[in-house]
Design a protein around this motif. Structure first.
Motif, PDB file in Angstrom:
ATOM      1  N   SER A 287       0.863  -1.211  -0.126  1.00 36.44           N
ATOM      2  CA  SER A 287      -0.112  -0.010  -0.028  1.00 36.44           C
ATOM      3  C   SER A 287       1.043   1.228   0.012  1.00 36.44           C
ATOM      4  O   SER A 287       0.509   2.263  -0.679  1.00 36.44           O
ATOM      5  CB  SER A 287      -1.162   0.053   1.376  1.00 36.44           C
ATOM      6  N   ASP A 288       1.917   1.284   0.709  1.00 28.43           N
ATOM      7  CA  ASP A 288       2.825   2.448   0.643  1.00 28.43           C
ATOM      8  C   ASP A 288       3.670   2.711  -0.584  1.00 28.43           C
ATOM      9  O   ASP A 288       3.701   3.795  -1.030  1.00 28.43           O
ATOM     10  CB  ASP A 288       3.928   2.267   1.647  1.00 28.43           C
ATOM     11  N   GLU A 289       4.047   1.456  -1.257  1.00 23.54           N
ATOM     12  CA  GLU A 289       4.373   1.627  -2.452  1.00 23.54           C
ATOM     13  C   GLU A 289       3.447   2.160  -3.666  1.00 23.54           C
ATOM     14  O   GLU A 289       3.674   2.814  -4.375  1.00 23.54           O
ATOM     15  CB  GLU A 289       4.918   0.146  -3.024  1.00 23.54           C
ATOM     16  N   MET A 290       2.271   1.803  -3.391  1.00 21.23           N
ATOM     17  CA  MET A 290       1.132   2.218  -4.294  1.00 21.23           C
ATOM     18  C   MET A 290       1.040   3.793  -4.156  1.00 21.23           C
ATOM     19  O   MET A 290       0.805   4.444  -5.121  1.00 21.23           O
ATOM     20  CB  MET A 290      -0.094   1.263  -4.231  1.00 21.23           C
ATOM     21  N   LYS A 291       0.836   4.164  -2.994  1.00 23.43           N
ATOM     22  CA  LYS A 291       0.841   5.579  -2.587  1.00 23.43           C
ATOM     23  C   LYS A 291       1.862   6.485  -3.249  1.00 23.43           C
ATOM     24  O   LYS A 291       1.622   7.520  -3.850  1.00 23.43           O
ATOM     25  CB  LYS A 291       0.648   5.811  -1.069  1.00 23.43           C
ATOM     26  N   LYS A 292       3.324   5.727  -3.441  1.00 28.59           N
ATOM     27  CA  LYS A 292       4.022   6.801  -3.908  1.00 28.59           C
ATOM     28  C   LYS A 292       4.212   6.769  -5.180  1.00 28.59           C
ATOM     29  O   LYS A 292       4.308   7.542  -5.759  1.00 28.59           O
ATOM     30  CB  LYS A 292       5.669   5.934  -3.195  1.00 28.59           C
ATOM     31  N   ALA A 293       3.756   5.793  -5.854  1.00 32.76           N
ATOM     32  CA  ALA A 293       3.727   5.523  -7.304  1.00 32.76           C
ATOM     33  C   ALA A 293       2.512   6.426  -7.860  1.00 32.76           C
ATOM     34  O   ALA A 293       2.660   7.104  -8.939  1.00 32.76           O
ATOM     35  CB  ALA A 293       3.284   4.060  -7.748  1.00 32.76           C
ATOM     36  N   GLU A 294       1.585   6.582  -7.114  1.00 35.55           N
ATOM     37  CA  GLU A 294       0.316   7.387  -7.313  1.00 35.55           C
ATOM     38  C   GLU A 294       0.588   8.816  -7.334  1.00 35.55           C
ATOM     39  O   GLU A 294       0.507   9.643  -8.058  1.00 35.55           O
ATOM     40  CB  GLU A 294      -0.848   7.210  -6.476  1.00 35.55           C
ATOM     41  N   ALA A 295       1.721   9.363  -6.227  1.00 37.13           N
ATOM     42  CA  ALA A 295       1.940  10.647  -6.085  1.00 37.13           C
ATOM     43  C   ALA A 295       2.798  11.045  -7.031  1.00 37.13           C
ATOM     44  O   ALA A 295       2.866  11.756  -7.836  1.00 37.13           O
ATOM     45  CB  ALA A 295       2.566  10.426  -4.745  1.00 37.13           C
ATOM     46  N   LEU A 296       3.722   9.849  -7.709  1.00 38.33           N
ATOM     47  CA  LEU A 296       4.546  10.360  -8.598  1.00 38.33           C
ATOM     48  C   LEU A 296       4.163  10.559  -9.951  1.00 38.33           C
ATOM     49  O   LEU A 296       4.398  11.410 -10.891  1.00 38.33           O
ATOM     50  CB  LEU A 296       5.662   8.892  -8.697  1.00 38.33           C
ATOM     51  N   GLU A 297       2.975   9.854 -10.095  1.00 44.51           N
ATOM     52  CA  GLU A 297       2.105   9.815 -11.530  1.00 44.51           C
ATOM     53  C   GLU A 297       1.638  11.316 -11.559  1.00 44.51           C
ATOM     54  O   GLU A 297       1.360  11.976 -12.501  1.00 44.51           O
ATOM     55  CB  GLU A 297       1.145   8.873 -11.795  1.00 44.51           C
ATOM     56  N   LYS A 298       0.974  11.740 -10.426  1.00 44.24           N
ATOM     57  CA  LYS A 298       0.291  13.087 -10.163  1.00 44.24           C
ATOM     58  C   LYS A 298       1.345  14.209 -10.440  1.00 44.24           C
ATOM     59  O   LYS A 298       1.072  14.963 -11.247  1.00 44.24           O
ATOM     60  CB  LYS A 298      -0.197  13.131  -8.676  1.00 44.24           C
ATOM     61  N   PHE A 299       2.419  13.981  -9.921  1.00 37.72           N
ATOM     62  CA  PHE A 299       3.541  14.867 -10.034  1.00 37.72           C
ATOM     63  C   PHE A 299       3.858  14.888 -11.529  1.00 37.72           C
ATOM     64  O   PHE A 299       4.080  16.093 -12.108  1.00 37.72           O
ATOM     65  CB  PHE A 299       4.630  14.682  -9.126  1.00 37.72           C
ATOM     66  N   LYS A 300       4.097  13.916 -12.272  1.00 39.98           N
ATOM     67  CA  LYS A 300       4.472  13.771 -13.712  1.00 39.98           C
ATOM     68  C   LYS A 300       3.293  14.674 -14.399  1.00 39.98           C
ATOM     69  O   LYS A 300       3.604  15.317 -15.358  1.00 39.98           O
ATOM     70  CB  LYS A 300       4.506  12.098 -14.228  1.00 39.98           C
ATOM     71  N   LYS A 301       2.244  14.532 -14.320  1.00 39.99           N
ATOM     72  CA  LYS A 301       0.906  14.932 -14.953  1.00 39.99           C
ATOM     73  C   LYS A 301       0.982  16.708 -14.534  1.00 39.99           C
ATOM     74  O   LYS A 301       0.461  17.228 -15.634  1.00 39.99           O
ATOM     75  CB  LYS A 301      -0.391  14.239 -14.484  1.00 39.99           C
ATOM     76  N   ALA A 302       1.330  16.832 -13.400  1.00 41.94           N
ATOM     77  CA  ALA A 302       1.335  18.311 -13.170  1.00 41.94           C
ATOM     78  C   ALA A 302       2.662  19.021 -13.766  1.00 41.94           C
ATOM     79  O   ALA A 302       2.601  20.242 -13.879  1.00 41.94           O
ATOM     80  CB  ALA A 302       1.335  18.423 -11.594  1.00 41.94           C
ATOM     81  N   HIS A 303       3.501  18.091 -14.233  1.00 49.60           N
ATOM     82  CA  HIS A 303       4.726  18.962 -14.760  1.00 49.60           C
ATOM     83  C   HIS A 303       5.221  18.044 -16.051  1.00 49.60           C
ATOM     84  O   HIS A 303       6.285  17.418 -15.801  1.00 49.60           O
ATOM     85  CB  HIS A 303       5.906  18.986 -13.731  1.00 49.60           C
ATOM     86  N   PRO A 304       4.333  18.321 -16.877  1.00 48.26           N
ATOM     87  CA  PRO A 304       4.822  17.518 -18.183  1.00 48.26           C
ATOM     88  C   PRO A 304       6.130  17.812 -18.904  1.00 48.26           C
ATOM     89  O   PRO A 304       6.651  17.271 -19.581  1.00 48.26           O
ATOM     90  CB  PRO A 304       3.589  17.654 -19.105  1.00 48.26           C
ATOM     91  N   GLU A 305       6.434  19.306 -18.640  1.00 49.20           N
ATOM     92  CA  GLU A 305       7.749  19.600 -19.142  1.00 49.20           C
ATOM     93  C   GLU A 305       8.985  19.001 -18.535  1.00 49.20           C
ATOM     94  O   GLU A 305      10.236  19.243 -19.101  1.00 49.20           O
ATOM     95  CB  GLU A 305       7.805  21.247 -18.691  1.00 49.20           C
ATOM     96  N   LEU A 306       8.884  17.946 -17.482  1.00 51.33           N
ATOM     97  CA  LEU A 306      10.080  17.505 -16.876  1.00 51.33           C
ATOM     98  C   LEU A 306      10.447  16.098 -17.525  1.00 51.33           C
ATOM     99  O   LEU A 306       9.231  15.511 -17.877  1.00 51.33           O
ATOM    100  CB  LEU A 306       9.880  17.373 -15.328  1.00 51.33           C
ATOM    101  N   ASP A 307      11.570  15.791 -17.714  1.00 52.51           N
ATOM    102  CA  ASP A 307      11.644  14.494 -18.309  1.00 52.51           C
ATOM    103  C   ASP A 307      12.251  13.455 -17.088  1.00 52.51           C
ATOM    104  O   ASP A 307      13.106  13.699 -16.412  1.00 52.51           O
ATOM    105  CB  ASP A 307      12.832  14.592 -19.327  1.00 52.51           C
TER     106      ASP A 307
END
Length: 193
Positions: A166-186
């Protein structure tokens, strides 16, 4: 007496077994020498104090306080007296005279999630790491504890299936949100743990 952890780790399996057996025997003889018998569950401690046969309730002096216990006959030295190992809920703790020969004391623990090493602080301790609690149902647990146990069970099941906890799933979800919020980052070469 208990061995320091580093010395215990150096023992062979046979030496550990012999040491454990000796410790259990020492603990049993210390507990048998007490002027009472006791047992516990996570939420309660039950103490059985023998008194002379034919004793009546009005002859007893029993004091239950948040951190103190006294049991004896009026006008005599107490059978047991001292500071309790941990705090109790006085309003939920009781005592009764059983068959005019023993006082049964029910102590309601304040902290229902820890084992007591002894009833009175000056009496010999037991090894609480060796206690094997009875199986309990999830429904017996309070909300917070039940949530923790369910999370641990879920995480254990996920690990067994090779899936994220569950903790790893939360981290992955947070990372995906961050990626969507910052599409300019590679993130193609990023190593994220």
């Amino acid at each position: 007496m208990p061995l320091p952890a580093e010395e215990y780790e150096k023992l062979t399996k046979e030496e550990r077994d012999a040491y454990e057996k000796g410790e259990r025997e020492r603990e049993a003889s210390e507990q048998a020498a007490l002027p009472y018998k006791w047992s516990q569950e996570l939420g309660t401690v039950t103490v059985l104090v023998p008194v002379p046969k034919g004793t009546r309730g009005k002859q007893l002096n029993v004091i239950l306080a948040k951190k103190k216990l006294v049991v004896g006959l009026k006008g005599q030295e107490p059978i047991m007296e001292g500071e309790l190992s941990k705090e109790i809920k006085v309003e939920d703790s009781t005592w009764t005279l059983e068959d005019s020969e023993s006082v049964q004391i029910h102590l309601e623990k304040v902290n229902k999630e820890s084992w007591w090493q002894n009833v009175l602080t000056h009496h010999p301790k037991i090894d609480t790491t060796k206690i094997v609690p009875e199986n309990s149902k999830l429904s017996d647990l309070d909300g917070e504890m039940r949530g923790m146990v369910e999370k641990m069970m879920f995480d254990n099941q996920q690990k067994q299936m090779g899936k994220p906890t569950s903790d790893e799933m939360k981290k992955a979800e947070a990372l995906e949100k961050f990626k969507k919020a910052h599409p300019e980052l590679d993130f193609s070469n990023a190593k994220i743990s």
